[in-house]
Design an enzyme around this catalytic site. Structure first.
Site: not given
Length: 418
Positions: A96, A306, A325
């Protein structure tokens, strides 16, 4: 370089020294001797740390760094340094970036940037071109250049046939396909778990069904096509049940869970802290309990931080428009240590993820290359910005009481200590 680790408790089920406290002599990156007591020779670097434990090096299967394109969030160099100081000798980096990592040149760029780092970088290539979910990317070419798996980070594959074809095609070269579990039409523009807390706070909800429906579809496709499927960051009780059933059918499927989804619930949303806005969203205590049990009984194979740095101007805004996030490398072990035992944590950060992503696993034994993480599972502390090495500071665990301490890593003949 000669290094002596004094009184290290070894956590490694593949080692004959598992659960034993030993001195470990390392020369030029290779374990030369493991014994109760080793007397150092001249010019030996001696490492003595409180309640020192070591395991084979930890591997994080989902880390996002900004470079290229979002260097203000995190450069590759700084991200790998943060990973090393957080106990990770290897990370799988998501595609990403800008541009998206969807071709062999982009894979090679990432690999070259990490050449001299103590933490090894393994790129995940985008499954579709520009991660738009329309046309499949150059999977085989990317694998030949070093990609270890293929997925569009936090973006579901809505086109059923596209995922079917990807699963079929990847079998030609034993590729691992990642499918993010979210049905966009069910999730809509929700921003938090659909439940009591979202209703109370006036936040649009994302039903658990959005995740579960996608997982059910993916498993049906896998049963039809065969191949290797990994479902990243599940978050609901029903998701665990679906994957357990698929494994009983001997489908080649694995899944992961993010640390924060194992530890925190949607009660964290009270206060509208944008650091708690994550994908998938924080769920209920019932879901958390099921996820923890899923890790313990082996239905959930892998735990990931993550890690997803977001620059401050996208977090210091209204909750509804903040980007999703949280960073997670620095807090991963100490947060997990509040809900799981040390052996389970180590297994879900080492053997299981490395086996699934086809990464070599060293054992802690004489004659083996040193690839270890150094840590102390005891002691509590409050996690603050002082514990963050990342450029971005968007941690969901800020001001939380965590347990244990990571000392660092020893990998590629480099000792990195905090």
């Amino acid at each position: 370089m000669t290094t002596l680790l004094k009184s290290a408790t070894i956590i490694d089920k593949s080692s004959p020294f598992h659960k034993q406290t030993k001195d470990i002599l390392i020369e030029n990156g290779v374990i030369q001797k493991i014994d109760d007591t080793i007397n150092p020779s001249e010019n030996t670097q001696i490492i003595e740390l409180e309640n020192l434990h070591i395991s084979t090096g930890w591997f994080d299967t989902s880390a996002s760094f900004g470079e290229p394109g979002y260097e203000e969030r995190e450069t590759i160099a700084n991200g790998l340094t943060a990973a090393a100081k957080s106990g990770f000798t290897a990370v799988a980096v998501n595609p990403n970036t800008q541009p998206i990592v969807d071709n062999k040149a982009a894979i090679e760029f990432l690999k070259n940037k990490a050449t001299f780092s103590a933490t090894e970088l393994y790129p995940i290539g985008a499954l579709t071109q520009e991660s738009k979910g329309i046309e499949m990317a150059e999977l085989y070419d990317m694998q030949q250049s070093g990609a270890i798996a293929f997925g569009d980070y936090n973006k579901p594959i809505s086109n059923d046939n596209l995922l079917k074809v990807a699963l079929l095609y990847a079998q030609i070269f034993d590729g691992l396909v990642l499918s993010f579990p979210k049905n966009k039409s069910i999730a809509g523009d929700g921003i938090a778990h659909e439940g009591v807390n979202a209703t109370r706070l006036g936040l649009k909800g994302i039903p658990a069904l959005a995740e579960e429906l996608q997982i059910a579809r993916d498993l049906f496709l896998l049963e039809y096509t065969g191949g290797k499927l990994h479902i990243p960051t599940i978050s609901t009780k029903k998701s665990v049940e679906l994957i357990k059933e698929a494994k009983s059918k001997e489908l080649n499927v694995t899944c992961s869970v993010a640390v924060h989804n194992l530890v925190l619930t949607d009660k964290e949303l009270i206060g509208f802290d944008a650091n708690t806005k994550v994908t998938p969203p924080l769920r209920t205590q019932e879901d958390v309990n099921a996820l923890v049990e899923g890790v313990k009984n082996g239905v959930i194979d892998i735990i990931t931080s993550d890690h997803n740095p977001i620059d401050v101007e996208y977090k210091k805004v209204e909750f509804a428009i903040a980007k999703n996030g949280t960073i997670g490398l620095e807090s991963a072990f100490s947060a997990l240590n509040t809900v799981l035992d040390t052996e389970t944590i180590v297994e879900c950060l080492t053997t299981k993820p490395k086996n699934r992503f086809n990464i070599n696993t060293e054992s802690i034994n004489e004659g083996e290359k040193v690839n270890i993480t150094l840590f102390n599972p005891n002691g509590t502390f409050t996690f603050t910005e002082d514990h963050i090495y990342s450029t971005s500071k968007n941690s969901i665990f800020l001001d939380k009481e965590l347990k244990g301490k990571v000392y660092g890593i020893f990998n590629k003949n480099q000792l990195i200590l905090n």
